[in-house]
Motif scaffolding. Structure first.
Motif, PDB file in Angstrom:
ATOM      1  N   PRO A  74       6.007  -8.573 -11.154  1.00 51.77           N
ATOM      2  CA  PRO A  74       5.072  -8.996 -10.104  1.00 51.77           C
ATOM      3  C   PRO A  74       3.617  -8.947 -10.564  1.00 51.77           C
ATOM      4  CG  PRO A  74       6.726  -7.503  -9.228  1.00 51.77           C
ATOM      5  CD  PRO A  74       6.891  -7.488 -10.706  1.00 51.77           C
ATOM      6  N   ASN A  75       2.834  -9.880 -10.049  1.00 53.63           N
ATOM      7  CA  ASN A  75       1.402  -9.929 -10.346  1.00 53.63           C
ATOM      8  C   ASN A  75       0.541  -9.469  -9.175  1.00 53.63           C
ATOM      9  OD1 ASN A  75       1.589 -11.078 -13.018  1.00 53.63           O
ATOM     10  ND2 ASN A  75       2.224 -12.981 -12.045  1.00 53.63           N
ATOM     11  N   HIS A  76       1.125  -9.393  -7.991  1.00 54.47           N
ATOM     12  CA  HIS A  76       0.395  -8.945  -6.803  1.00 54.47           C
ATOM     13  C   HIS A  76       1.075  -7.688  -6.274  1.00 54.47           C
ATOM     14  CE1 HIS A  76      -2.043 -12.630  -6.519  1.00 54.47           C
ATOM     15  NE2 HIS A  76      -0.941 -13.253  -6.923  1.00 54.47           N
ATOM     16  N   HIS A  77       0.273  -6.644  -6.030  1.00 54.86           N
ATOM     17  CA  HIS A  77       0.821  -5.317  -5.767  1.00 54.86           C
ATOM     18  C   HIS A  77       0.292  -4.728  -4.456  1.00 54.86           C
ATOM     19  CE1 HIS A  77       2.407  -5.310  -9.875  1.00 54.86           C
ATOM     20  NE2 HIS A  77       1.216  -5.751 -10.257  1.00 54.86           N
ATOM     21  N   LEU A  78       0.844  -3.579  -4.084  1.00 57.40           N
ATOM     22  CA  LEU A  78       0.411  -2.865  -2.898  1.00 57.40           C
ATOM     23  C   LEU A  78      -0.981  -2.269  -3.103  1.00 57.40           C
ATOM     24  CD1 LEU A  78       3.747  -0.989  -2.150  1.00 57.40           C
ATOM     25  CD2 LEU A  78       2.805  -2.897  -0.828  1.00 57.40           C
ATOM     26  N   ASP A  79      -1.783  -2.296  -2.041  1.00 59.01           N
ATOM     27  CA  ASP A  79      -3.104  -1.688  -2.077  1.00 59.01           C
ATOM     28  C   ASP A  79      -2.983  -0.166  -2.190  1.00 59.01           C
ATOM     29  OD1 ASP A  79      -6.117  -2.260  -1.458  1.00 59.01           O
ATOM     30  OD2 ASP A  79      -5.587  -0.562  -0.172  1.00 59.01           O
ATOM     31  N   GLU A  80      -4.016   0.468  -2.761  1.00 60.56           N
ATOM     32  CA  GLU A  80      -3.992   1.925  -2.914  1.00 60.56           C
ATOM     33  C   GLU A  80      -3.837   2.629  -1.571  1.00 60.56           C
ATOM     34  OE1 GLU A  80      -3.823   3.671  -5.524  1.00 60.56           O
ATOM     35  OE2 GLU A  80      -4.309   2.257  -7.118  1.00 60.56           O
ATOM     36  N   SER A  81      -4.542   2.147  -0.546  1.00 58.55           N
ATOM     37  CA  SER A  81      -4.453   2.809   0.761  1.00 58.55           C
ATOM     38  C   SER A  81      -3.043   2.684   1.347  1.00 58.55           C
ATOM     39  CB  SER A  81      -5.482   2.215   1.720  1.00 58.55           C
ATOM     40  OG  SER A  81      -5.256   0.832   1.919  1.00 58.55           O
ATOM     41  N   THR A  82      -2.386   1.552   1.083  1.00 53.43           N
ATOM     42  CA  THR A  82      -1.010   1.377   1.550  1.00 53.43           C
ATOM     43  C   THR A  82      -0.072   2.352   0.863  1.00 53.43           C
ATOM     44  OG1 THR A  82      -1.414  -0.975   1.973  1.00 53.43           O
ATOM     45  CG2 THR A  82       0.885  -0.281   1.793  1.00 53.43           C
ATOM     46  N   LEU A  83      -0.239   2.511  -0.454  1.00 50.27           N
ATOM     47  CA  LEU A  83       0.603   3.451  -1.201  1.00 50.27           C
ATOM     48  C   LEU A  83       0.394   4.886  -0.721  1.00 50.27           C
ATOM     49  CD1 LEU A  83       0.503   2.187  -4.889  1.00 50.27           C
ATOM     50  CD2 LEU A  83       2.536   2.505  -3.477  1.00 50.27           C
ATOM     51  N   MET A  84      -0.860   5.264  -0.470  1.00 50.31           N
ATOM     52  CA  MET A  84      -1.135   6.626  -0.009  1.00 50.31           C
ATOM     53  C   MET A  84      -0.508   6.869   1.356  1.00 50.31           C
ATOM     54  SD  MET A  84      -2.721   8.258  -2.393  1.00 50.31           S
ATOM     55  CE  MET A  84      -3.343   9.692  -1.499  1.00 50.31           C
ATOM     56  N   SER A  85      -0.619   5.874   2.248  1.00 43.75           N
ATOM     57  CA  SER A  85      -0.012   6.015   3.577  1.00 43.75           C
ATOM     58  C   SER A  85       1.501   6.079   3.478  1.00 43.75           C
ATOM     59  CB  SER A  85      -0.438   4.849   4.474  1.00 43.75           C
ATOM     60  OG  SER A  85      -1.822   4.870   4.715  1.00 43.75           O
TER      61      SER A  85
END
Length: 225
Positions: A3-14
């Protein structure tokens, strides 16, 4: 597939903290199953969370609540891969989603079933079909015909869209199988599906889409997007 488009940092932390709303968490889990890069980032987020918990030096009265929080974070990680799988097969082979046209991420099985071929689509517009997860209307599966342009829109809150088959282009680039669009209310875009195969994706919406055109706004109340 990488994949070239990933989850945002804030999404991963949540997600790591168990604080992501359920529909968004399901789509995030589907992406994590396909993306080794985001799984590594999730591990880092878990480590940060664990360190913060250790540094809070809670009172005795808070120990029980912190234990529950830790268990919730660990269960989020455990949900990505069944505990009884051998370690050597914990990450999916990158080529599997492309090689198997029927492939469905395990995170979606409770809501849509185990395979794409068994989906029972509902027509909502020319070239556009939809399935809503039972008991969770904010979680939807879309199948959009190739070369189809969707109306220009923004988002009332957060949206996560994971591409499973096919592809689409918008102002943010090309989104192909494995890519996730992690969007908020600041993003306005107009996806156009790529030629060839239909684009199949799963989306979670925190709030209804905000369409720019008057016709799309009128149709919105019927399609409920």
């Amino acid at each position: 597939m990488s994949p070239n488009h990933h989850l945002d940092e804030s999404t991963l932390m949540s997600y790591a903290a168990g604080a992501l709303p359920a529909p968004l968490s399901i789509v995030a889990g589907a992406h994590l199953e396909l993306c080794a890069h985001c799984r590594r980032r999730l591990g880092a987020a878990e480590a940060i969370g664990a360190t913060l918990l250790e540094q809070t030096q809670p009172s005795a009265a808070d120990e029980a609540r912190l234990a529950v929080m830790r268990e919730a974070m660990l269960s989020q990680l455990g949900a990505l891969v069944p505990a009884d799988r051998p370690a050597e097969v914990r990450s999916l082979p990158p080529e599997r989603p492309q090689a198997d046209p029927d492939y469905m991420p395990a995170a979606l099985h409770p809501y849509f079933g185990p395979s794409l071929s068994r989906l029972r689509w509902r027509w909502i517009a020319p070239g556009v079909h939809c399935i809503r997860a039972v008991g969770m209307p904010e979680l939807i599966m879309l199948k959009i015909a190739p070369g189809k342009s969707l109306p220009l829109h923004s988002h009332g809150s957060s949206e996560l869209t994971q591409v499973l088959r096919g592809a689409y282009n918008d102002a943010l680039g090309l989104f192909a199988p494995g890519d996730v669009a992690d969007l908020d209310q600041c993003v306005e875009h107009q996806p156009v599906t790529a030629p060839g195969a239909p684009c199949i994706c799963v989306s979670a919406l925190d709030a209804p889409l905000v369409f720019s055109g008057w016709l799309a706004r009128k149709i919105q109340r019927f399609v409920k997007l």
